[in-house]
Design a protein around this motif. Structure first.
Motif, PDB file in Angstrom:
ATOM      1  N   GLN A 200      12.906 -18.786   4.515  1.00 34.91           N
ATOM      2  CA  GLN A 200      13.114 -20.235   4.648  1.00 34.91           C
ATOM      3  C   GLN A 200      12.592 -20.749   5.986  1.00 34.91           C
ATOM      4  OE1 GLN A 200      17.418 -19.998   3.673  1.00 34.91           O
ATOM      5  NE2 GLN A 200      17.049 -21.755   2.351  1.00 34.91           N
ATOM      6  N   LEU A 201      12.807 -19.977   7.054  1.00 35.72           N
ATOM      7  CA  LEU A 201      12.285 -20.375   8.370  1.00 35.72           C
ATOM      8  C   LEU A 201      10.764 -20.430   8.345  1.00 35.72           C
ATOM      9  CD1 LEU A 201      14.457 -18.287  10.895  1.00 35.72           C
ATOM     10  CD2 LEU A 201      14.663 -20.729  10.361  1.00 35.72           C
ATOM     11  N   ARG A 202      10.149 -19.412   7.754  1.00 36.76           N
ATOM     12  CA  ARG A 202       8.682 -19.359   7.719  1.00 36.76           C
ATOM     13  C   ARG A 202       8.102 -20.493   6.881  1.00 36.76           C
ATOM     14  NH1 ARG A 202       8.271 -12.741   7.701  1.00 36.76           N
ATOM     15  NH2 ARG A 202       8.182 -12.585   9.974  1.00 36.76           N
ATOM     16  N   ALA A 203       8.836 -20.924   5.855  1.00 36.99           N
ATOM     17  CA  ALA A 203       8.345 -22.028   5.024  1.00 36.99           C
ATOM     18  C   ALA A 203       8.229 -23.305   5.853  1.00 36.99           C
ATOM     19  CB  ALA A 203       9.274 -22.240   3.830  1.00 36.99           C
ATOM     20  N   VAL A 204       9.066 -23.444   6.882  1.00 33.78           N
ATOM     21  CA  VAL A 204       9.025 -24.644   7.727  1.00 33.78           C
ATOM     22  C   VAL A 204       8.136 -24.429   8.950  1.00 33.78           C
ATOM     23  CG1 VAL A 204      10.418 -26.151   9.205  1.00 33.78           C
ATOM     24  CG2 VAL A 204      11.291 -25.433   6.963  1.00 33.78           C
ATOM     25  N   LEU A 205       8.228 -23.240   9.572  1.00 30.15           N
ATOM     26  CA  LEU A 205       7.603 -23.020  10.883  1.00 30.15           C
ATOM     27  C   LEU A 205       6.260 -22.302  10.813  1.00 30.15           C
ATOM     28  CD1 LEU A 205      10.723 -21.750  12.889  1.00 30.15           C
ATOM     29  CD2 LEU A 205       9.723 -24.040  13.008  1.00 30.15           C
ATOM     30  N   GLY A 206       5.937 -21.713   9.684  1.00 25.45           N
ATOM     31  CA  GLY A 206       4.780 -20.821   9.647  1.00 25.45           C
ATOM     32  C   GLY A 206       5.186 -19.475  10.209  1.00 25.45           C
ATOM     33  N   GLU A 207       4.410 -19.003  11.184  1.00 24.91           N
ATOM     34  CA  GLU A 207       4.680 -17.674  11.729  1.00 24.91           C
ATOM     35  C   GLU A 207       6.028 -17.626  12.464  1.00 24.91           C
ATOM     36  OE1 GLU A 207       2.397 -14.455  14.632  1.00 24.91           O
ATOM     37  OE2 GLU A 207       1.553 -16.452  14.317  1.00 24.91           O
ATOM     38  N   VAL A 208       6.821 -16.610  12.185  1.00 20.65           N
ATOM     39  CA  VAL A 208       8.078 -16.367  12.916  1.00 20.65           C
ATOM     40  C   VAL A 208       8.163 -14.869  13.194  1.00 20.65           C
ATOM     41  CG1 VAL A 208      10.601 -16.466  12.827  1.00 20.65           C
ATOM     42  CG2 VAL A 208       9.262 -18.297  11.763  1.00 20.65           C
ATOM     43  N   ASP A 209       8.346 -14.507  14.471  1.00 19.57           N
ATOM     44  CA  ASP A 209       8.525 -13.096  14.829  1.00 19.57           C
ATOM     45  C   ASP A 209       9.961 -12.685  14.561  1.00 19.57           C
ATOM     46  OD1 ASP A 209       5.985 -12.652  15.639  1.00 19.57           O
ATOM     47  OD2 ASP A 209       6.407 -12.737  17.794  1.00 19.57           O
ATOM     48  N   VAL A 210      10.162 -11.392  14.411  1.00 16.18           N
ATOM     49  CA  VAL A 210      11.510 -10.866  14.258  1.00 16.18           C
ATOM     50  C   VAL A 210      11.812 -10.022  15.485  1.00 16.18           C
ATOM     51  CG1 VAL A 210      13.039  -9.437  12.868  1.00 16.18           C
ATOM     52  CG2 VAL A 210      11.326 -10.893  11.755  1.00 16.18           C
ATOM     53  N   ASP A 211      12.872 -10.374  16.188  1.00 15.50           N
ATOM     54  CA  ASP A 211      13.243  -9.630  17.390  1.00 15.50           C
ATOM     55  C   ASP A 211      13.465  -8.151  17.045  1.00 15.50           C
ATOM     56  OD1 ASP A 211      14.231 -10.274  20.312  1.00 15.50           O
ATOM     57  OD2 ASP A 211      15.570  -8.740  19.493  1.00 15.50           O
ATOM     58  N   PRO A 212      13.003  -7.251  17.912  1.00  6.91           N
ATOM     59  CA  PRO A 212      13.175  -5.822  17.629  1.00  6.91           C
ATOM     60  C   PRO A 212      14.630  -5.426  17.368  1.00  6.91           C
ATOM     61  CG  PRO A 212      11.761  -6.137  19.535  1.00  6.91           C
ATOM     62  CD  PRO A 212      12.248  -7.490  19.144  1.00  6.91           C
ATOM     63  N   ALA A 213      15.570  -6.129  17.988  1.00  6.48           N
ATOM     64  CA  ALA A 213      16.983  -5.785  17.760  1.00  6.48           C
ATOM     65  C   ALA A 213      17.373  -6.009  16.301  1.00  6.48           C
ATOM     66  CB  ALA A 213      17.887  -6.602  18.671  1.00  6.48           C
ATOM     67  N   VAL A 214      16.672  -6.936  15.637  1.00  6.41           N
ATOM     68  CA  VAL A 214      16.912  -7.146  14.204  1.00  6.41           C
ATOM     69  C   VAL A 214      16.049  -6.171  13.417  1.00  6.41           C
ATOM     70  CG1 VAL A 214      16.763  -8.760  12.286  1.00  6.41           C
ATOM     71  CG2 VAL A 214      17.345  -9.595  14.570  1.00  6.41           C
ATOM     72  N   ALA A 215      14.765  -6.130  13.779  1.00  9.10           N
ATOM     73  CA  ALA A 215      13.821  -5.286  13.048  1.00  9.10           C
ATOM     74  C   ALA A 215      14.144  -3.808  13.254  1.00  9.10           C
ATOM     75  CB  ALA A 215      12.404  -5.569  13.512  1.00  9.10           C
ATOM     76  N   GLY A 216      14.832  -3.497  14.348  1.00  6.40           N
ATOM     77  CA  GLY A 216      15.214  -2.118  14.645  1.00  6.40           C
ATOM     78  C   GLY A 216      16.259  -1.594  13.685  1.00  6.40           C
ATOM     79  N   GLU A 217      16.371  -2.241  12.554  1.00  4.13           N
ATOM     80  CA  GLU A 217      17.233  -1.735  11.497  1.00  4.13           C
ATOM     81  C   GLU A 217      16.649  -0.435  10.987  1.00  4.13           C
ATOM     82  OE1 GLU A 217      18.519  -6.119   9.869  1.00  4.13           O
ATOM     83  OE2 GLU A 217      17.358  -4.778   8.628  1.00  4.13           O
ATOM     84  N   LEU A 218      17.373   0.128  10.073  1.00  2.00           N
ATOM     85  CA  LEU A 218      17.052   1.436   9.540  1.00  2.00           C
ATOM     86  C   LEU A 218      15.600   1.561   9.087  1.00  2.00           C
ATOM     87  CD1 LEU A 218      18.926   3.742   9.125  1.00  2.00           C
ATOM     88  CD2 LEU A 218      19.098   3.013   6.749  1.00  2.00           C
ATOM     89  N   ALA A 219      14.900   2.519   9.647  1.00  2.00           N
ATOM     90  CA  ALA A 219      13.561   2.807   9.133  1.00  2.00           C
ATOM     91  C   ALA A 219      13.711   3.650   7.870  1.00  2.00           C
ATOM     92  CB  ALA A 219      12.763   3.560  10.187  1.00  2.00           C
ATOM     93  N   PRO A 220      12.792   3.462   6.892  1.00  2.00           N
ATOM     94  CA  PRO A 220      12.934   4.168   5.618  1.00  2.00           C
ATOM     95  C   PRO A 220      12.920   5.689   5.790  1.00  2.00           C
ATOM     96  CG  PRO A 220      11.115   2.583   5.540  1.00  2.00           C
ATOM     97  CD  PRO A 220      11.634   2.584   6.934  1.00  2.00           C
ATOM     98  N   ASP A 221      12.223   6.164   6.836  1.00  7.81           N
ATOM     99  CA  ASP A 221      12.097   7.612   7.010  1.00  7.81           C
ATOM    100  C   ASP A 221      13.116   8.167   7.993  1.00  7.81           C
ATOM    101  OD1 ASP A 221      11.104   6.305   9.177  1.00  7.81           O
ATOM    102  OD2 ASP A 221       9.345   7.591   9.428  1.00  7.81           O
ATOM    103  N   GLN A 222      14.118   7.344   8.344  1.00  2.71           N
ATOM    104  CA  GLN A 222      15.098   7.807   9.329  1.00  2.71           C
ATOM    105  C   GLN A 222      15.819   9.050   8.818  1.00  2.71           C
ATOM    106  OE1 GLN A 222      17.517   4.675  10.761  1.00  2.71           O
ATOM    107  NE2 GLN A 222      18.582   5.942  12.250  1.00  2.71           N
ATOM    108  N   THR A 223      15.972  10.014   9.700  1.00  6.34           N
ATOM    109  CA  THR A 223      16.561  11.278   9.249  1.00  6.34           C
ATOM    110  C   THR A 223      18.069  11.140   9.100  1.00  6.34           C
ATOM    111  OG1 THR A 223      16.592  11.928  11.549  1.00  6.34           O
ATOM    112  CG2 THR A 223      14.803  12.796  10.185  1.00  6.34           C
ATOM    113  N   PRO A 224      18.642  11.850   8.151  1.00 10.38           N
ATOM    114  CA  PRO A 224      20.081  11.758   7.902  1.00 10.38           C
ATOM    115  C   PRO A 224      20.897  12.008   9.161  1.00 10.38           C
ATOM    116  CG  PRO A 224      19.027  13.012   6.164  1.00 10.38           C
ATOM    117  CD  PRO A 224      17.965  12.712   7.193  1.00 10.38           C
ATOM    118  N   GLY A 225      21.937  11.200   9.324  1.00 17.84           N
ATOM    119  CA  GLY A 225      22.870  11.429  10.407  1.00 17.84           C
ATOM    120  C   GLY A 225      22.305  11.211  11.796  1.00 17.84           C
ATOM    121  N   SER A 226      21.150  10.600  11.898  1.00 15.26           N
ATOM    122  CA  SER A 226      20.590  10.377  13.231  1.00 15.26           C
ATOM    123  C   SER A 226      21.529   9.472  14.017  1.00 15.26           C
ATOM    124  CB  SER A 226      19.206   9.749  13.124  1.00 15.26           C
ATOM    125  OG  SER A 226      19.328   8.424  12.647  1.00 15.26           O
TER     126      SER A 226
END
Ligand code: TXA
Ligand code: MG
Length: 343
Positions: A200-226
Motif C-alpha cells: 500500500q505504501l509503494r502504491a502511493v510513494l513508489g520506491e520504499v526501502d525496508v529497514d534492515p531491522a525489519v528485513a532482518g527477519e528470518l532468512a529462508p536458509d537460516q539454520t535450525p536453532g540459530s
C-alpha cells in the motif's frame, strides 16, 4: 487503583480529556493498540509516561494529532509525500517520521531531529484529542517488554495502580501497532510493518526501502536453532521458538521435544494437529487480519508460570498484513526458528 472509564459514555470521554488537559496521563483506545497518552509538548508529562511504562528513554514516542491540519504544530515541513499518505491512510494505522519542530521536547524524540506522527482511527481517541487541545504522545500502554495491549483489561494487567485511568473502547480492530515510515530519507524507509502494508505504501510513494531491522527477519536458509540476533520484545516469560514447515511435521517435532510444559501458539486450522498439548490459537491462517487481531492476546494467554517453552506457528508469507504478524512473532521469538524435518 486505576479508574476504568467507558468510551461509550460522553462524560467518561470528557473525564479522560480533563486528566490530560490538567497534565496527567491516561490510557486510550486506538484502532491498533491501546496507547498511554499525555501532552506531547510537556516534557514533565512525557517523563511520567516513560516512568509508568518502565520504558528506556532512548526509545522515542509517537505524537498523535486529530487531523493532518495539525501536523504543522509539531512538524517543520510537510512534504508532498506526507500529504499523499495522509490522504490515502489517515485516520489510520500509519505513522510518519518527519522533521520535528523545536516545541516538541527532546524527551519525546529521544533527542532526534525527527518526530513520529499519526492520526489514529478511533473516535474516542480523536474526541479526547480535540477536547484536550494538545498533541498527545502515546506509546503502547504496556509495561516495557510485554506485548502491546489490545484490550482495556490488558492495560490494567500491566499498569493498574500506575496510571489514573484507562478509557475502555473494546478490543482494538487492527491489533498490531501502526506502520512506521521514515519520510526524511530518500527513498522513504519502512521502519516497522503494521496495519498499512508495504504494498500500500509503494502504491502511493513508489520506491520504499525496508529497514534492515525489519528485513532482518528470518532468512529462508537460516539454520535450525540459530541464536537470535535481536533482543526480545513483546514476549512471554517462557522462550518462544517459531516452528516452520508442514503442520504435521511441526506437530510431530514438537511432540518429540523433551519439554516439561510446552505451549503451542498456532492457527485455528492447526489446533487438531496439536491436540492434547496446551494449545492457544490466534486466528485463521488464511485471514491475516484475524491473526493481527489475535496475536498479542494469545501471547499474553500463553504467558503462564507453568509454561516452559512456547512453540509458535508463523505465517510463511510476507504479503500485506502477514508481514506485520511475522515481524511481531519473530520479535517475540528473538528471531529464533527451526524448520521441522519432514517425516
Ligand atoms: O499503533 C501505534 O503506533 C501505537 C498507538 C498507541 O498509536 N503506538 C505505539 O507506540 O506503538 P510505541 O511507542 O510502542 O512505538 C513507537 C515506535 C517505536 O518503534 C519507536 O522507536 C518509533 O515508533 N519512533 C518514534 N519516534 C521515532 C522517530 N523520530 N524516528 C524513528 N522511529 C521513531
Ligand atoms: Mg510499544
Amino acid at each position: 487503583m486505576t479508574a476504568l472509564l467507558h468510551a461509550s459514555r460522553p462524560e467518561d470521554v470528557a473525564a479522560a480529556a480533563a486528566i490530560l488537559r490538567d497534565g496527567g496521563i491516561a490510557a486510550l483506545p486506538t484502532e491498533t493498540v491501546y496507547g498511554l497518552a499525555g501532552n506531547a509538548l510537556d516534557a514533565g508529562v512525557v517523563g511520567a509516561i516513560y516512568a509508568a511504562k518502565g520504558r528506556p528513554s532512548d526509545n522515542p514516542l509517537i505524537v498523535h494529532v486529530a487531523s493532518v491540519d495539525d501536523l504543522p504544530r509539531v512538524v517543520r515541513e510537510v512534504p508532498a509525500t506526507a500529504r499523499a499518505l495522509a490522504d490515502a491512510f489517515w485516520p489510520g494505522p500509519l505513522t510518519m517520521v518527519l522533521p520535528r519542530r523545536d516545541v516538541v521536547p527532546d524527551r519525546v524524540t529521544a533527542g532526534l531531529d525527527t518526530v513520529a506522527v499519526r492520526v489514529p482511527d478511533h473516535e474516542a481517541f480523536r474526541a479526547v484529542l480535540r477536547a484536550a487541545g494538545v498533541p498527545l504522545a502515546a506509546p503502547s500502554a504496556n509495561r516495557a517488554g510485554s506485548p502491546s495491549p489490545t484490550t482495556a483489561q490488558h492495560v490494567l494487567h500491566d499498569l493498574d495502580g500506575r496510571i489514573p485511568a484507562v478509557l475502555d473502547g473494546g478490543p482494538c480492530t487492527v491489533g498490531v501497532e501502526s506502520t512506521v515510515v521514515d519520510l526524511t530519507s530518500t527513498p522513504p524507509r519502512l521502519l516497522r510493518p503494521g496495519g498499512v502494508s508495504l504494498e500500500q505504501l509503494r502504491a502511493v510513494l513508489g520506491e520504499v526501502d525496508v529497514d534492515p531491522a525489519v528485513a532482518g527477519e528470518l532468512a529462508p536458509d537460516q539454520t535450525p536453532g540459530s541464536p537470535g540476533m535481536k533482543y526480545r520484545h513483546y514476549a512471554p516469560a517462557a522462550p518462544v521458538l517459531v516452528v516452520e514447515g508442514d503442520v504435521a511435521d511441526a506437530a510431530a517435532w514438537v511432540r518429540a521435544q523433551p519439554e516439561r510444559h510446552p505451549a503451542v501458539l498456532c492457527f485455528d486450522e492447526e489446533a487438531d494437529a496439536f491436540a492434547g498439548l496446551d494449545v492457544v490459537t490466534y486466528g485463521s491462517a488464511t485471514d491475516p487480519a484475524s491473526l493481527a487481531r489475535g496475536l498479542f492476546d494469545a501471547l499474553r494467554t500463553v504467558d503462564r508460570p507453568e509454561v516452559t517453552r512456547v512453540f509458535a506457528r508463523c505465517p510463511a508469507d510476507d504479503a500485506g498484513l502477514y508481514r506485520a504478524v511475522r515481524n511481531r512473532l519473530l520479535k517475540a521469538a528473538a528471531f529464533r526458528a527451526v524448520r521441522a524435518p519432514g517425516r
